[in-house]
Design a protein around this motif. Structure first.
Motif, PDB file in Angstrom:
ATOM      1  N   LYS A   1      10.561  20.810  16.901  1.00 35.16           N
ATOM      2  CA  LYS A   1      10.733  20.888  15.457  1.00 35.16           C
ATOM      3  C   LYS A   1      10.419  19.557  14.792  1.00 35.16           C
ATOM      4  CE  LYS A   1      14.250  24.558  15.445  1.00 35.16           C
ATOM      5  NZ  LYS A   1      15.642  24.882  15.099  1.00 35.16           N
ATOM      6  N   LEU A   2      10.911  18.467  15.446  1.00 33.40           N
ATOM      7  CA  LEU A   2      10.631  17.141  14.894  1.00 33.40           C
ATOM      8  C   LEU A   2       9.128  16.836  14.932  1.00 33.40           C
ATOM      9  CD1 LEU A   2      13.576  15.049  16.414  1.00 33.40           C
ATOM     10  CD2 LEU A   2      13.227  15.657  14.002  1.00 33.40           C
ATOM     11  N   LYS A   3       8.477  17.244  16.020  1.00 32.03           N
ATOM     12  CA  LYS A   3       7.030  17.033  16.125  1.00 32.03           C
ATOM     13  C   LYS A   3       6.280  17.822  15.067  1.00 32.03           C
ATOM     14  CE  LYS A   3       3.423  15.299  18.158  1.00 32.03           C
ATOM     15  NZ  LYS A   3       3.151  13.835  18.086  1.00 32.03           N
ATOM     16  N   GLU A   4       6.686  19.073  14.860  1.00 37.73           N
ATOM     17  CA  GLU A   4       6.055  19.893  13.835  1.00 37.73           C
ATOM     18  C   GLU A   4       6.269  19.293  12.450  1.00 37.73           C
ATOM     19  OE1 GLU A   4       7.762  23.694  14.345  1.00 37.73           O
ATOM     20  OE2 GLU A   4       6.633  24.163  16.193  1.00 37.73           O
ATOM     21  N   LEU A   5       7.487  18.782  12.217  1.00 41.13           N
ATOM     22  CA  LEU A   5       7.783  18.155  10.936  1.00 41.13           C
ATOM     23  C   LEU A   5       6.942  16.896  10.732  1.00 41.13           C
ATOM     24  CD1 LEU A   5       9.461  17.954   8.352  1.00 41.13           C
ATOM     25  CD2 LEU A   5      11.217  16.727   9.677  1.00 41.13           C
ATOM     26  N   GLU A   6       6.815  16.107  11.800  1.00 46.02           N
ATOM     27  CA  GLU A   6       5.999  14.892  11.727  1.00 46.02           C
ATOM     28  C   GLU A   6       4.546  15.229  11.419  1.00 46.02           C
ATOM     29  OE1 GLU A   6       4.715  11.124  14.597  1.00 46.02           O
ATOM     30  OE2 GLU A   6       6.126  12.635  15.307  1.00 46.02           O
ATOM     31  N   THR A   7       4.013  16.266  12.087  1.00 52.79           N
ATOM     32  CA  THR A   7       2.614  16.681  11.854  1.00 52.79           C
ATOM     33  C   THR A   7       2.426  17.151  10.420  1.00 52.79           C
ATOM     34  OG1 THR A   7       2.397  17.337  14.168  1.00 52.79           O
ATOM     35  CG2 THR A   7       0.788  18.229  12.608  1.00 52.79           C
ATOM     36  N   ARG A   8       3.411  17.952   9.934  1.00 58.12           N
ATOM     37  CA  ARG A   8       3.316  18.462   8.571  1.00 58.12           C
ATOM     38  C   ARG A   8       3.363  17.324   7.552  1.00 58.12           C
ATOM     39  NH1 ARG A   8       7.070  21.726   8.901  1.00 58.12           N
ATOM     40  NH2 ARG A   8       8.744  20.688   7.736  1.00 58.12           N
ATOM     41  N   LEU A   9       4.221  16.345   7.793  1.00 59.08           N
ATOM     42  CA  LEU A   9       4.331  15.212   6.881  1.00 59.08           C
ATOM     43  C   LEU A   9       3.050  14.376   6.879  1.00 59.08           C
ATOM     44  CD1 LEU A   9       8.003  14.045   7.556  1.00 59.08           C
ATOM     45  CD2 LEU A   9       7.117  15.221   5.522  1.00 59.08           C
ATOM     46  N   GLU A  10       2.433  14.232   8.053  1.00 59.91           N
ATOM     47  CA  GLU A  10       1.175  13.490   8.140  1.00 59.91           C
ATOM     48  C   GLU A  10       0.065  14.205   7.364  1.00 59.91           C
ATOM     49  OE1 GLU A  10       0.277  12.942  12.212  1.00 59.91           O
ATOM     50  OE2 GLU A  10       1.727  11.316  12.513  1.00 59.91           O
ATOM     51  N   LEU A  11       0.021  15.538   7.507  1.00 59.92           N
ATOM     52  CA  LEU A  11      -0.980  16.309   6.765  1.00 59.92           C
ATOM     53  C   LEU A  11      -0.752  16.191   5.261  1.00 59.92           C
ATOM     54  CD1 LEU A  11      -1.171  19.570   8.935  1.00 59.92           C
ATOM     55  CD2 LEU A  11      -2.912  17.784   8.709  1.00 59.92           C
ATOM     56  N   GLU A  12       0.499  16.283   4.839  1.00 61.53           N
ATOM     57  CA  GLU A  12       0.796  16.165   3.415  1.00 61.53           C
ATOM     58  C   GLU A  12       0.438  14.774   2.888  1.00 61.53           C
ATOM     59  OE1 GLU A  12       4.889  17.165   3.053  1.00 61.53           O
ATOM     60  OE2 GLU A  12       4.574  19.341   3.285  1.00 61.53           O
ATOM     61  N   ALA A  13       0.710  13.753   3.724  1.00 58.85           N
ATOM     62  CA  ALA A  13       0.373  12.394   3.312  1.00 58.85           C
ATOM     63  C   ALA A  13      -1.142  12.223   3.197  1.00 58.85           C
ATOM     64  CB  ALA A  13       0.948  11.390   4.308  1.00 58.85           C
ATOM     65  N   THR A  14      -1.886  12.811   4.152  1.00 62.48           N
ATOM     66  CA  THR A  14      -3.357  12.728   4.115  1.00 62.48           C
ATOM     67  C   THR A  14      -3.905  13.424   2.880  1.00 62.48           C
ATOM     68  OG1 THR A  14      -3.475  12.649   6.520  1.00 62.48           O
ATOM     69  CG2 THR A  14      -5.472  13.275   5.344  1.00 62.48           C
ATOM     70  N   GLU A  15      -3.377  14.621   2.596  1.00 59.09           N
ATOM     71  CA  GLU A  15      -3.813  15.352   1.409  1.00 59.09           C
ATOM     72  C   GLU A  15      -3.466  14.597   0.134  1.00 59.09           C
ATOM     73  OE1 GLU A  15      -2.040  19.165   1.702  1.00 59.09           O
ATOM     74  OE2 GLU A  15      -3.333  19.850   3.343  1.00 59.09           O
ATOM     75  N   GLY A  16      -2.275  13.960   0.160  1.00 56.25           N
ATOM     76  CA  GLY A  16      -1.881  13.172  -1.004  1.00 56.25           C
ATOM     77  C   GLY A  16      -2.809  11.996  -1.233  1.00 56.25           C
ATOM     78  N   ARG A  17      -3.207  11.327  -0.151  1.00 54.67           N
ATOM     79  CA  ARG A  17      -4.131  10.195  -0.282  1.00 54.67           C
ATOM     80  C   ARG A  17      -5.484  10.661  -0.789  1.00 54.67           C
ATOM     81  NH1 ARG A  17      -1.434   8.442   4.524  1.00 54.67           N
ATOM     82  NH2 ARG A  17      -2.999   9.481   5.831  1.00 54.67           N
ATOM     83  N   ARG A  18      -5.947  11.814  -0.302  1.00 51.96           N
ATOM     84  CA  ARG A  18      -7.224  12.358  -0.769  1.00 51.96           C
ATOM     85  C   ARG A  18      -7.160  12.716  -2.250  1.00 51.96           C
ATOM     86  NH1 ARG A  18      -8.512  16.506   4.259  1.00 51.96           N
ATOM     87  NH2 ARG A  18      -9.163  14.891   5.789  1.00 51.96           N
ATOM     88  N   ALA A  19      -6.052  13.345  -2.640  1.00 55.34           N
ATOM     89  CA  ALA A  19      -5.893  13.713  -4.053  1.00 55.34           C
ATOM     90  C   ALA A  19      -5.848  12.467  -4.926  1.00 55.34           C
ATOM     91  CB  ALA A  19      -4.625  14.538  -4.240  1.00 55.34           C
ATOM     92  N   LEU A  20      -5.151  11.420  -4.432  1.00 56.99           N
ATOM     93  CA  LEU A  20      -5.073  10.178  -5.190  1.00 56.99           C
ATOM     94  C   LEU A  20      -6.446   9.529  -5.307  1.00 56.99           C
ATOM     95  CD1 LEU A  20      -3.389   8.041  -6.619  1.00 56.99           C
ATOM     96  CD2 LEU A  20      -2.943   6.989  -4.381  1.00 56.99           C
ATOM     97  N   ALA A  21      -7.223   9.541  -4.214  1.00 60.79           N
ATOM     98  CA  ALA A  21      -8.572   8.966  -4.249  1.00 60.79           C
ATOM     99  C   ALA A  21      -9.461   9.745  -5.209  1.00 60.79           C
ATOM    100  CB  ALA A  21      -9.174   8.963  -2.845  1.00 60.79           C
ATOM    101  N   ALA A  22      -9.323  11.085  -5.204  1.00 63.82           N
ATOM    102  CA  ALA A  22     -10.123  11.909  -6.119  1.00 63.82           C
ATOM    103  C   ALA A  22      -9.744  11.626  -7.566  1.00 63.82           C
ATOM    104  CB  ALA A  22      -9.920  13.388  -5.797  1.00 63.82           C
ATOM    105  N   ASP A  23      -8.445  11.476  -7.826  1.00 66.49           N
ATOM    106  CA  ASP A  23      -7.997  11.153  -9.183  1.00 66.49           C
ATOM    107  C   ASP A  23      -8.529   9.798  -9.634  1.00 66.49           C
ATOM    108  OD1 ASP A  23      -6.648  13.532  -9.328  1.00 66.49           O
ATOM    109  OD2 ASP A  23      -4.684  12.689  -8.828  1.00 66.49           O
ATOM    110  N   ARG A  24      -8.503   8.820  -8.731  1.00 68.50           N
ATOM    111  CA  ARG A  24      -9.023   7.499  -9.077  1.00 68.50           C
ATOM    112  C   ARG A  24     -10.514   7.545  -9.369  1.00 68.50           C
ATOM    113  NH1 ARG A  24      -5.913   3.834  -4.456  1.00 68.50           N
ATOM    114  NH2 ARG A  24      -3.908   3.647  -5.577  1.00 68.50           N
ATOM    115  N   ALA A  25     -11.272   8.317  -8.537  1.00 66.93           N
ATOM    116  CA  ALA A  25     -12.709   8.444  -8.753  1.00 66.93           C
ATOM    117  C   ALA A  25     -13.004   9.126 -10.082  1.00 66.93           C
ATOM    118  CB  ALA A  25     -13.347   9.217  -7.603  1.00 66.93           C
ATOM    119  N   ALA A  26     -12.234  10.170 -10.394  1.00 65.92           N
ATOM    120  CA  ALA A  26     -12.424  10.873 -11.662  1.00 65.92           C
ATOM    121  C   ALA A  26     -12.117   9.956 -12.844  1.00 65.92           C
ATOM    122  CB  ALA A  26     -11.539  12.116 -11.710  1.00 65.92           C
ATOM    123  N   LEU A  27     -11.060   9.156 -12.706  1.00 61.47           N
ATOM    124  CA  LEU A  27     -10.710   8.218 -13.772  1.00 61.47           C
ATOM    125  C   LEU A  27     -11.791   7.157 -13.949  1.00 61.47           C
ATOM    126  CD1 LEU A  27      -8.735   7.146 -15.870  1.00 61.47           C
ATOM    127  CD2 LEU A  27      -7.577   5.884 -14.032  1.00 61.47           C
TER     128      LEU A  27
END
Length: 209
Positions: free
Chosen positions: A15-41
């Motif tokens: 469960k902890l491993k699954e949670l860690e993987t999910r958090l890493e994916l969310e963090a990666t998606e968040g960084r991508r979204a932030l980069a896209a927002d910065r590029a758009a700005l």
């Protein structure tokens, strides 16, 4: 008992491993979204800055009594197409002291003010990368085209608006058509641009040309 505890511990680890993987994916998606927002700005800022012209880049003109407001970038846009452009040289920044603007800051040209609107439109199109920038000039009626040609020559822009079309001459063999003399010699031929055909010039059979 120990076996049950080990199984429970193993489940918790999974469960902890699954949670860690999910958090890493969310963090990666968040960084991508932030980069896209910065590029758009950044693109938005560049677009706004491109639309807003500062006072230092503005140029006021008086052409035959007609007032125009444009930019140095527009007036110098065709220098690559027409190195002899009067406007390109005059507003390149090398001749500031020779312009002698009037009390309103306008540089006067004693030329056709109405036709200059077409010339300025052409330069704006070139500045924007429009391949059809000269369309409105080409569409002028013959009665105006002669005068327009004179204006373009004065501003050094005729070669930009009416560029010479390169023509290559090739050696070719022709079969005589039904109305062509069979033993003609001295023929010249030009391959017309755009696959529009071949223009045959001359031809002499000793009696008729």
């Amino acid at each position: 008992v120990w076996k049950a505890e080990r199984e429970e511990l193993s489940r918790e680890r999974r469960k902890l491993k699954e949670l860690e993987t999910r958090l890493e994916l969310e963090a990666t998606e968040g960084r991508r979204a932030l980069a896209a927002d910065r590029a758009a700005l950044a693109a938005e800022i560049a677009g706004v800055e491109g639309m807003v012209t500062g006072p230092a880049d503005q140029v006021l003109l008086n052409v035959g009594g007609r007032h125009y407001t444009t930019t140095r970038g527009t007036l110098t846009a065709a220098r690559t197409l027409a190195p002899a452009s009067l406007l390109g040289a005059m507003f390149s920044g090398r001749h500031e002291g020779r312009q002698r603007p009037d009390g309103e800051g306008r540089v006067f040209f004693n030329r056709n003010g109405a036709l200059f609107e077409y010339i300025l439109g052409f330069l704006r199109g070139v500045s924007a990368g429009d391949a059809q920038a000269a369309f409105e000039i080409h569409a002028l009626p013959k009665t105006q085209m002669r005068v327009m040609r004179e204006e373009l020559k004065y501003y050094g822009l005729e070669s930009a608006v009416f560029p010479l079309v390169p023509v290559s001459l090739d050696v070719a063999t022709f079969s005589p058509g039904p109305k062509m003399l069979s033993n003609c010699r001295g023929l010249g031929a030009v391959v017309l641009p755009g696959n529009r055909g071949v223009l045959v010039v001359g031809g002499f059979n000793g009696r008729e040309r």
